[in-house]
Design a protein around this motif. Structure first.
Motif, short mmCIF file in Angstrom:
data_model
loop_
_atom_site.label_atom_id
_atom_site.label_comp_id
_atom_site.label_asym_id
_atom_site.label_seq_id
_atom_site.Cartn_x
_atom_site.Cartn_y
_atom_site.Cartn_z
N ALA A 30 1.08 -1.78 0.30
CA ALA A 30 0.06 -0.55 0.11
C ALA A 30 0.78 1.59 0.42
CB ALA A 30 -0.78 0.20 1.17
N ALA A 31 1.65 1.03 0.71
CA ALA A 31 2.96 2.65 0.96
C ALA A 31 3.70 2.52 -0.55
CB ALA A 31 4.10 2.20 1.48
N VAL A 32 3.83 1.60 -1.43
CA VAL A 32 4.84 1.73 -2.66
C VAL A 32 3.89 2.21 -3.38
CG1 VAL A 32 5.16 -0.14 -4.66
CG2 VAL A 32 6.16 -0.17 -2.14
N ARG A 33 2.27 1.71 -3.17
CA ARG A 33 1.05 2.32 -4.25
C ARG A 33 1.70 4.19 -4.35
NH1 ARG A 33 -1.77 -2.05 -3.63
NH2 ARG A 33 -2.90 -1.07 -2.00
N LEU A 34 1.76 4.41 -3.23
CA LEU A 34 1.02 6.12 -2.32
C LEU A 34 3.00 6.70 -3.25
CD1 LEU A 34 0.35 6.31 0.72
CD2 LEU A 34 -1.22 6.88 -1.56
N ILE A 35 3.72 6.07 -3.96
CA ILE A 35 5.17 6.74 -4.81
C ILE A 35 4.21 7.17 -5.98
CG2 ILE A 35 7.42 5.76 -5.42
CD1 ILE A 35 7.32 4.05 -3.04
N ASP A 36 5.24 8.36 -6.18
CA ASP A 36 4.31 9.02 -6.97
C ASP A 36 5.45 8.40 -8.87
OD1 ASP A 36 4.68 10.70 -8.73
OD2 ASP A 36 6.05 12.45 -8.63
N PRO A 37 4.70 7.73 -9.77
CA PRO A 37 5.51 6.98 -10.67
C PRO A 37 6.75 7.16 -11.08
CG PRO A 37 2.85 6.90 -10.40
CD PRO A 37 3.09 8.07 -10.04
N ALA A 38 6.84 8.79 -11.15
CA ALA A 38 7.33 9.05 -12.15
C ALA A 38 8.37 8.96 -10.70
CB ALA A 38 7.43 11.13 -12.52
N LYS A 39 9.12 8.75 -9.99
CA LYS A 39 9.65 8.16 -8.59
C LYS A 39 10.01 6.80 -8.38
CE LYS A 39 9.25 13.55 -7.75
NZ LYS A 39 9.70 14.13 -6.14
N ASP A 40 9.51 6.20 -9.10
CA ASP A 40 9.65 4.97 -8.84
C ASP A 40 10.31 4.16 -9.19
OD1 ASP A 40 8.09 1.77 -8.06
OD2 ASP A 40 7.43 2.42 -9.72
N VAL A 41 11.14 4.71 -8.55
CA VAL A 41 13.20 4.24 -8.90
C VAL A 41 13.03 2.36 -8.83
CG1 VAL A 41 14.06 5.96 -9.50
CG2 VAL A 41 14.22 5.16 -7.57
N ASP A 42 12.15 1.57 -7.78
CA ASP A 42 12.39 0.44 -7.89
C ASP A 42 11.55 -0.64 -9.19
OD1 ASP A 42 13.64 -0.89 -6.04
OD2 ASP A 42 12.61 -0.60 -4.16
N GLY A 43 10.95 0.78 -10.06
CA GLY A 43 9.54 -0.35 -10.80
C GLY A 43 8.70 -0.81 -10.57
#
Ligand code: NAP
Length: 284
Positions: A109-122
């Motif tokens: 749920a926390a990962v889903r809140l990361i701005d996808p443009a900053k999702d460097v873990d992919g």
């Protein structure tokens, strides 16, 4: 021993050189210094080591790192608020939430809140959606690292039979999609704990990828003579880090093999740096 050793540490060094050059160019041409934020919740020793290594590597390639450490008692809301603050900071280009979170907190749920443009873990659903659609985006680091090793050693994937053991969203599943694209053209089998007669399925492989988390499980009877074997597994034992592949027996049969340590592990961090540069380059 007959297998050629695929030196992930050397390939990772090459990737980091490229990233360092890209970081320097971005700073010179656009005045942007890529910045990676790491979030560590709690005091799990393995997670602490992973985060420290990521921050150290960032420093060596010129990426600024920003670290947020939350107590093991931090609530889900506190984790999410930390992500929100980093999302809205234009000076931060990549956000890495070190998983797993302590029990009772929801990492997904926390990962889903990361701005996808900053999702460097992919690993955000948007990133995985772009991957499934075959559109450009930030790709998960470990599968990207596996592909980079194959490319570096000019091991062809087109037409190859690839068997991946392990279907996690972190490794096996995204790798299966990446290999089955029209750019890669592999014929992919994604095996798992319910696969019937796993050894004979694995023996079909020109390229066998083990991403299981069971030390030494892949013995020579799983490997077709001359096959390429990529060992993603990392298990900490009293003797040190151990892969999923039984190195001694498999190295006598395989054509090429990644060691543990020194194989896929260093590639994962290198690809995280490449993703951070990519995110900074695409930032408005
Ligand atoms: P995971 O989420 O636990 O997934 C393991 C997969 O292996 C599952 O799909 C599971 O099948 C399958 N599996 C388990 N036992 C099996 C068996 N006996 N026969 C066939 N398949 C079996 O693990 P993960 O996160 O993908 O990680 C896998 C390994 O890679 C771990 O050792 C991890 O530490 C390592 N890893 C390394 C890196 C790196 O940088 N090198 C990065 C990430 C992970 P089911 O789906 O049926 O349960």
């Amino acid at each position: 021993m007959s297998a050629r050793i695929l030196d992930g540490a050397a390939v990772a060094a090459r990737v980091k050189e490229e990233v360092a050059a890209g970081v320097a160019a971005l700073r010179e041409n656009r005045g942007i210094t890529p910045a990676l934020a790491t979030i560590l919740v709690g005091d799990d020793p393995a997670s602490e080591v992973y985060v420290r290594n990521k921050r150290r590597t960032a420093a060596t390639v010129g990426i600024r790192s920003v670290h947020r450490e939350l107590a093991a008692s931090a609530s889900q809301a506190e984790v999410e608020a930390t992500i929100a603050t980093l999302n809205s900071d234009p000076g931060i280009h990549g956000i890495l939430l070190q998983l797993p979170l302590p029990a009772g907190r929801d990492g997904e749920a926390a990962v889903r809140l990361i701005d996808p443009a900053k999702d460097v873990d992919g690993l955000h659903p948007v990133s995985l959606g772009y991957l499934a659609l075959g559109q450009p985006g930030l790709r998960p680091c470990t599968p990207s690292g596996c592909l980079r090793i194959l490319d570096h050693y000019e091991i062809p994937t087109a037409g190859a039979e690839v068997v991946i053991v392990g279907r996690s969203l972190l490794v096996g599943r995204p790798l299966s999609i990446m290999l089955s694209t029209k750019e890669r053209n592999a014929t992919v089998t994604l095996a798992h704990s319910q696969t019937r007669d796993l050894a004979s399925v694995c023996r079909r492989a020109d390229i066998l990828v083990a991403a299981i988390g069971r030390p030494g499980m892949i013995t020579s009877e799983y490997v077709r003579p001359g096959a390429t074997v990529i060992d993603v597994g990392i298990t900490r034992t009293v003797e040190g880090l151990v892969g999923d592949v039984d190195f001694e027996s498999v190295s006598a049969v395989a054509g090429s093999l990644t060691p543990v340590p020194g194989g896929v592990g260093p590639m994962t961090i290198a690809m995280l740096m490449a993703n951070t540069l990519m995110a900074a380059t695409s930032a408005p």
